[in-house]
Design an enzyme around this catalytic site. Structure first.
Site, PDB file in Angstrom:
ATOM      1  CE  LYS A   1     -10.817   8.689 -19.534  1.00 21.95           C
ATOM      2  NZ  LYS A   1     -10.928   9.824 -18.989  1.00 21.95           N
TER       3      LYS A   1
ATOM      4  CG  ASP B   1      -7.480  16.750 -15.986  1.00 21.63           C
ATOM      5  OD1 ASP B   1      -6.587  16.076 -16.667  1.00 21.63           O
ATOM      6  OD2 ASP B   1      -8.604  16.022 -15.554  1.00 21.63           O
TER       7      ASP B   1
ATOM      8  CE1 TYR C   1     -14.820  12.311 -17.392  1.00 18.84           C
ATOM      9  CE2 TYR C   1     -14.129  12.178 -14.903  1.00 18.84           C
ATOM     10  CZ  TYR C   1     -14.738  11.495 -16.022  1.00 18.84           C
ATOM     11  OH  TYR C   1     -15.009  10.128 -15.918  1.00 18.84           O
TER      12      TYR C   1
ATOM     13  NE  ARG D   1      -2.971   0.315   3.269  1.00 18.25           N
ATOM     14  CZ  ARG D   1      -2.442   0.582   4.641  1.00 18.25           C
ATOM     15  NH1 ARG D   1      -1.876   1.872   4.660  1.00 18.25           N
ATOM     16  NH2 ARG D   1      -2.565  -0.371   5.560  1.00 18.25           N
TER      17      ARG D   1
HETATM   18  C1  LIG Z   1     -11.471  10.359 -17.646  1.00 15.22           C
HETATM   19  C2  LIG Z   1     -11.019  11.712 -17.022  1.00 15.22           C
HETATM   20  C3  LIG Z   1     -11.013  11.590 -15.626  1.00 15.22           C
HETATM   21  C4  LIG Z   1     -11.439  10.652 -14.635  1.00 15.22           C
HETATM   22  O1  LIG Z   1     -10.651   9.735 -14.789  1.00 15.22           O
HETATM   23  P1  LIG Z   1     -10.837   8.087 -14.464  1.00 15.22           P
HETATM   24  O2  LIG Z   1      -9.462   7.338 -14.839  1.00 15.22           O
HETATM   25  O3  LIG Z   1     -11.912   7.682 -15.258  1.00 15.22           O
HETATM   26  O4  LIG Z   1     -11.420   7.873 -13.142  1.00 15.22           O
HETATM   27  C5  LIG Z   1     -10.481  12.857 -15.174  1.00 15.22           C
HETATM   28  N1  LIG Z   1     -10.056  14.138 -15.971  1.00 15.22           N
HETATM   29  C6  LIG Z   1     -10.294  13.849 -17.346  1.00 15.22           C
HETATM   30  C7  LIG Z   1      -9.989  15.113 -18.435  1.00 15.22           C
HETATM   31  C8  LIG Z   1     -10.838  12.575 -17.964  1.00 15.22           C
HETATM   32  O5  LIG Z   1     -10.831  12.603 -19.294  1.00 15.22           O
END
Ligand SMILES: *Cc1c(COP(=O)(O)O)cnc(C)c1O
Length: 392
Positions: free
Chosen positions: A210, A185, A113, A61
């Site tokens: 992604k 982000d 998002y 962890r």
């Molecule tokens: C998908 C996404 C998230 C969330 O991420 P997860 O891996 O689905 O929890 C946050 N920010 C953006 C821009 C995203 O496309």
């Protein structure tokens, strides 16, 4: 306890170029055996060498060598001090927002998002935080919104799904004038195209699900910090919330990263071709794509990114056309998510942006005719042919 560890020494590979860094990671090979493929340390705990000597690893962890290899690689790629890998992008953002306190004011992109919006409104507003949503593509809007208690400025650029572009250097300047921590982000562009920490951001986040993973087969999140200011905070989040990415998923991200440069180039060139084609289609009313020369943020993009990525949004002429497109695509898949090898079409109204209040959605332009497409790495002729037959 003294630590003796094979895995402590890694070379930041500062002499290598980005395309080599993604391939060779932090340690790259296993320092103990020479295994070219970094091992998956599928273990919960670690044996100590003696009463007062450990390997530096205590419990998975807290630390796991496979997760650490991924984290160090991400820190190298984003040019940060340290990185942390979480079980999802959401978990990464939960850990980030864990630094907020009752009475803090936080500014986020207004085009955001949906899951990030949900964390803010459903969890942290309850705890006494005040969130404000601002279109930071006009820097005056941000200047006007800053307050004495603004603790954090959280930016997406380009935004999801309207592809608005903000000037990272200018947002950093404003955020820092007010002593706010500035977070970007970077999910949409990845460090291949954009390195926010080199432009003034303090923290970068990713949905590793992604482009970082890139193959639509893992859920993961990443945080990268510029210096050690928030190091203890994120270590504490991993230790106390227990939200660290598992070894198998970490390995899949290490594996995915090796082709990041190749994939991003192809996403980028395919998206350009498809965006231009969409723009000429009679049933497409408007195309949102950061790479158009007449996009409002085009000059800013040229000043802070080396590409426009693989994301396009567009508005169709009618709900019927939208329904037909989503039902009739064949090679293209109607699915939520983005950034993978497959081209995906998404319906933000009921999928990614369902949590966003209707009035904000309407103001942004997310209506029943609005489609988001994540361009994959297939042959662009097949993507276009599929869109053509599905649009009718
Ligand atoms: C998908 C996404 C998230 C969330 O991420 P997860 O891996 O689905 O929890 C946050 N920010 C953006 C821009 C995203 O496309």
């Amino acid at each position: 306890m003294r630590a003796e560890c094979y895995y402590d020494d890694y070379d930041k590979k500062e002499n290598l170029h980005f395309d080599s860094k993604v391939v060779h990671g932090a340690l790259g090979c296993d320092p103990m055996t020479g295994s070219l493929s970094f091992p998956i340390f599928q273990t919960a705990t670690y044996k100590h060498r003696s009463f007062d000597v450990s390997t530096g690893y205590l419990y998975s962890r807290l630390q796991n060598p496979t997760r650490q290899e991924l984290e160090r690689t991400m820190a190298i790629l984003e040019e940060g001090f340290e990185a942390f890998a979480f079980t999802s992008g959401q978990a990464a953002h939960m850990a980030l927002f864990g630094m907020l306190k009752d009475g803090d004011h936080i500014i986020l992109s207004d085009d955001l998002y949906g899951g990030t919006f949900r964390i803010a409104e459903d969890i942290f507003r309850e705890l006494g935080c005040d969130f404000e949503y601002v279109d930071m593509s006009d820097i005056e809007n941000l200047e006007a919104a800053m307050k004495d208690n603004t603790k954090m400025v959280f930016l997406e650029t380009p935004t999801n799904p309207m592809m608005r572009v903000s000037d990272i250097r200018k947002v950093a300047e404003v955020a820092h004038k007010w002593n706010a921590v500035f977070v970007v982000d970077n999910t949409f562009l990845t460090p291949y195209f954009q390195k926010p920490l080199t432009l003034g951001a303090d923290i970068v986040t990713h949905s590793g699900t992604k482009y970082i993973c890139g193959h639509n087969d893992v859920i993961a999140g990443i945080v990268v910090i510029k210096d050690d200011t928030y190091s203890d905070h994120f270590h504490m989040q991993l230790k106390s919330r227990g939200n660290g990415l598992g070894p198998m998923d970490s390995w899949l991200l290490i594996r995915g990263l090796k082709t990041l440069s190749l994939r991003m180039e192809k996403h980028n060139s395919n998206a350009k071709i498809v965006a231009e084609w969409l723009r000429k289609h009679p049933k497409v009313k408007k195309v949102y794509y950061a790479g158009f020369e007449d996009h409002k943020g085009y000059q800013i993009s040229l000043s802070q990114t080396t590409g426009f990525g693989g994301m396009i949004s567009f508005e169709l002429d009618s709900l019927d056309t939208a329904r037909k497109l989503l039902s009739d695509v064949k090679m293209i898949l109607f699915a939520e998510s983005l950034g993978g090898t497959e081209t995906l079409v998404t319906y933000p109204l009921t999928q990614t942006h369902e949590s966003i209040p209707a009035d904000i959605r309407e103001k942004l332009g997310i209506n029943e005719r609005f489609i988001r497409i994540s361009i994959g790495i297939e042959d662009p002729r097949d993507i276009i042919a599929d869109l053509e037959q599905a649009l009718g």
